[in-house]
Design an enzyme around this catalytic site. Structure first.
Site, PDB file in Angstrom:
ATOM      1  N   GLU A 177      33.553   6.361 -11.100  1.00  0.00           N
ATOM      2  CA  GLU A 177      33.919   5.147 -10.373  1.00  0.00           C
ATOM      3  C   GLU A 177      33.099   4.970  -9.100  1.00  0.00           C
ATOM      4  O   GLU A 177      32.754   3.854  -8.735  1.00  0.00           O
ATOM      5  CB  GLU A 177      35.415   5.160 -10.001  1.00  0.00           C
ATOM      6  CG  GLU A 177      35.749   3.945  -9.145  1.00  0.00           C
ATOM      7  CD  GLU A 177      37.199   3.764  -8.780  1.00  0.00           C
ATOM      8  OE1 GLU A 177      37.972   4.721  -8.857  1.00  0.00           O
ATOM      9  OE2 GLU A 177      37.538   2.631  -8.398  1.00  0.00           O
ATOM     10  N   ASP A 227      37.429   8.952 -13.038  1.00  0.00           N
ATOM     11  CA  ASP A 227      37.958   8.328 -11.818  1.00  0.00           C
ATOM     12  C   ASP A 227      38.469   9.466 -10.941  1.00  0.00           C
ATOM     13  O   ASP A 227      39.441  10.137 -11.282  1.00  0.00           O
ATOM     14  CB  ASP A 227      39.100   7.352 -12.158  1.00  0.00           C
ATOM     15  CG  ASP A 227      39.449   6.477 -10.957  1.00  0.00           C
ATOM     16  OD1 ASP A 227      39.117   6.870  -9.831  1.00  0.00           O
ATOM     17  OD2 ASP A 227      40.042   5.408 -11.159  1.00  0.00           O
ATOM     18  N   ILE A 250      39.912   9.496  -7.961  1.00  0.00           N
ATOM     19  CA  ILE A 250      41.283   9.215  -7.494  1.00  0.00           C
ATOM     20  C   ILE A 250      41.651   7.828  -8.005  1.00  0.00           C
ATOM     21  O   ILE A 250      41.148   6.820  -7.505  1.00  0.00           O
ATOM     22  CB  ILE A 250      41.422   9.223  -5.956  1.00  0.00           C
ATOM     23  CG1 ILE A 250      40.921  10.539  -5.356  1.00  0.00           C
ATOM     24  CG2 ILE A 250      42.895   8.983  -5.568  1.00  0.00           C
ATOM     25  CD1 ILE A 250      41.001  10.599  -3.814  1.00  0.00           C
ATOM     26  N   ASP A 251      42.479   7.761  -9.027  1.00  0.00           N
ATOM     27  CA  ASP A 251      42.986   6.465  -9.467  1.00  0.00           C
ATOM     28  C   ASP A 251      44.294   6.239  -8.709  1.00  0.00           C
ATOM     29  O   ASP A 251      45.247   7.002  -8.874  1.00  0.00           O
ATOM     30  CB  ASP A 251      43.231   6.450 -10.979  1.00  0.00           C
ATOM     31  CG  ASP A 251      43.669   5.070 -11.426  1.00  0.00           C
ATOM     32  OD1 ASP A 251      42.882   4.131 -11.227  1.00  0.00           O
ATOM     33  OD2 ASP A 251      44.801   4.925 -11.918  1.00  0.00           O
ATOM     34  N   THR A 298      43.811   4.881  -5.198  1.00  0.00           N
ATOM     35  CA  THR A 298      43.293   5.241  -3.865  1.00  0.00           C
ATOM     36  C   THR A 298      44.138   4.637  -2.741  1.00  0.00           C
ATOM     37  O   THR A 298      44.308   5.258  -1.691  1.00  0.00           O
ATOM     38  CB  THR A 298      41.812   4.809  -3.741  1.00  0.00           C
ATOM     39  OG1 THR A 298      41.077   5.426  -4.791  1.00  0.00           O
ATOM     40  CG2 THR A 298      41.209   5.238  -2.426  1.00  0.00           C
ATOM     41  N   ASP A 337      39.404   3.678 -15.150  1.00  0.00           N
ATOM     42  CA  ASP A 337      40.852   3.624 -14.906  1.00  0.00           C
ATOM     43  C   ASP A 337      41.635   4.041 -16.159  1.00  0.00           C
ATOM     44  O   ASP A 337      42.700   4.637 -16.047  1.00  0.00           O
ATOM     45  CB  ASP A 337      41.314   2.196 -14.558  1.00  0.00           C
ATOM     46  CG  ASP A 337      40.689   1.634 -13.302  1.00  0.00           C
ATOM     47  OD1 ASP A 337      40.569   2.386 -12.325  1.00  0.00           O
ATOM     48  OD2 ASP A 337      40.327   0.436 -13.291  1.00  0.00           O
TER      49      ASP A 337
HETATM   50  C1  IPD Z   1      43.117   0.988  -9.125  1.00  0.00           C
HETATM   51  C2  IPD Z   1      44.488   1.395  -9.588  1.00  0.00           C
HETATM   52  C3  IPD Z   1      45.427   0.210  -9.470  1.00  0.00           C
HETATM   53  C4  IPD Z   1      44.952  -0.943 -10.266  1.00  0.00           C
HETATM   54  C5  IPD Z   1      43.528  -1.311  -9.900  1.00  0.00           C
HETATM   55  C6  IPD Z   1      42.616  -0.108 -10.000  1.00  0.00           C
HETATM   56  P1  IPD Z   1      41.532   2.738  -7.923  1.00  0.00           P
HETATM   57  O1  IPD Z   1      42.220   2.067  -9.229  1.00  0.00           O
HETATM   58  O2  IPD Z   1      44.463   1.840 -10.910  1.00  0.00           O
HETATM   59  O3  IPD Z   1      46.702   0.508  -9.965  1.00  0.00           O
HETATM   60  O4  IPD Z   1      45.804  -2.039 -10.052  1.00  0.00           O
HETATM   61  O5  IPD Z   1      43.086  -2.288 -10.797  1.00  0.00           O
HETATM   62  O6  IPD Z   1      41.326  -0.467  -9.579  1.00  0.00           O
HETATM   63  O7  IPD Z   1      40.735   1.658  -7.258  1.00  0.00           O
HETATM   64  O8  IPD Z   1      42.630   3.217  -7.073  1.00  0.00           O
HETATM   65  O9  IPD Z   1      40.700   3.837  -8.515  1.00  0.00           O
END
Ligand code: IPD
Length: 271
Positions: free
Chosen positions: A72, A88, A90-91, A93, A215
């Site tokens: 990511e 990813d 940290i999903d 963040t 994700d």
């Molecule tokens: C996000 C998370 C969030 C989702 C966003 C993602 P990130 O990932 O999964 O729940 O609503 O679409 O981008 O940016 O924290 O790696």
């Protein structure tokens, strides 16, 4: 070159994801600051995201030097082994920034046009979700199975919102029309963990526009191996829309999302 064994890829992914999750959790004991922004001022990156991705990349590619990598936070490397890692660091963040214990390390192994192994570790709790293609899905050693869904009006649906205001307008109007049709809606802030909770039978469905491969690559496999279905299509905002749910009753969910205006009817027909 012979294809890699999904079980071996999973073992490596689990080991690396758990090490990375320990690092992410340790770093949370210090103040976390936003280091950069991406698609919009609220789409953030912390120094921990970047450091964790670098750590994962080093560990995976040291163990398997010929593999490709897609992360990511910008890590892209083409390989020659036929395996590409989709990561990813940290999903969730924003949850991490706010110390909400719902953020995860996600690692998927892609081979021969499909994800063959995937691991998602909730870094706040250490809970580990994993699956291999055809080998089932587990959480901390226990088999996972999606819920036995009832009528749409009794289903708990998870979703997420994108970082662009235009997309959020589309998402807000779809939610306004969907909410009266279902039991309730949840937004916990991590696509990967939402999907794992669906695989565990906690949520009865999930949809989100604006998701990226990193994700959902690992958690999508966890859902499918737990008896669920996933559909990646294009939403009303023109971006990738992921729909996931138990195979039984999946079409009702898709129809309701079309009716709510989350996606055009032809986006389903062309899948
Ligand atoms: C996000 C998370 C969030 C989702 C966003 C993602 P990130 O990932 O999964 O729940 O609503 O679409 O981008 O940016 O924290 O790696």
């Amino acid at each position: 070159m012979n294809p890699a064994d999904p079980g071996e890829l999973l073992a490596l992914a689990r080991d690396v994801a758990q090490q990375a999750a320990v690092f992410v959790a340790e770093q949370r004991t210090r103040p976390v600051e936003v280091a950069d922004t991406k698609s919009s001022p609220i789409d953030i990156v912390t120094a921990v995201d970047t450091a964790t991705e670098a750590m994962i990349r080093r560990l995976l590619l040291t163990a398997r030097p010929g593999d490709g990598f897609l992360g990511e936070e910008g890590g892209v490397e083409s390989g020659e082994s036929g395996v590409t890692w989709i990561v990813d660091p940290i999903d969730g963040t924003v949850n991490y920034l706010y110390d909400l214990p719902q953020y995860a390390v996600s690692i998927a192994a892609h081979q021969g046009e499909q994800v063959v192994a995937g691991v998602v570790v909730n870094a706040a709790t250490g809970q580990t979700y994993e699956a291999t293609l055809g080998g089932g899905a587990r959480c901390d050693g226990r088999d996972l199975a999606v819920s036995e869904v009832g009528p749409l009006s009794m289903r708990l649906i998870a979703t997420g919102f994108g970082y662009s205001q235009d997309l959020r307008q589309v998402q807000a109007s779809a939610i306004a029309r969907l909410l009266p049709l279902v039991r309730d809606i949840r937004r916990l802030g991590s696509c990967a963990l939402d999907l794992c909770l669906l695989a565990k039978g906690v949520f009865d469905g999930y949809f989100e526009e604006g998701v990226h491969d990193w994700d959902h690559a690992a958690a999508g496999l966890v859902v499918r191996e737990a008896g669920g279905r996933t559909l990646l299509t294009t939403g009303r905002g023109g971006q990738d829309l992921l729909i996931a749910g138990p195979a039984n009753g999946f079409d009702d969910l898709v129809d309701a999302l079309v009716e709510a205006g989350a996606l055009p009817a032809h986006a389903v027909a062309t899948e």
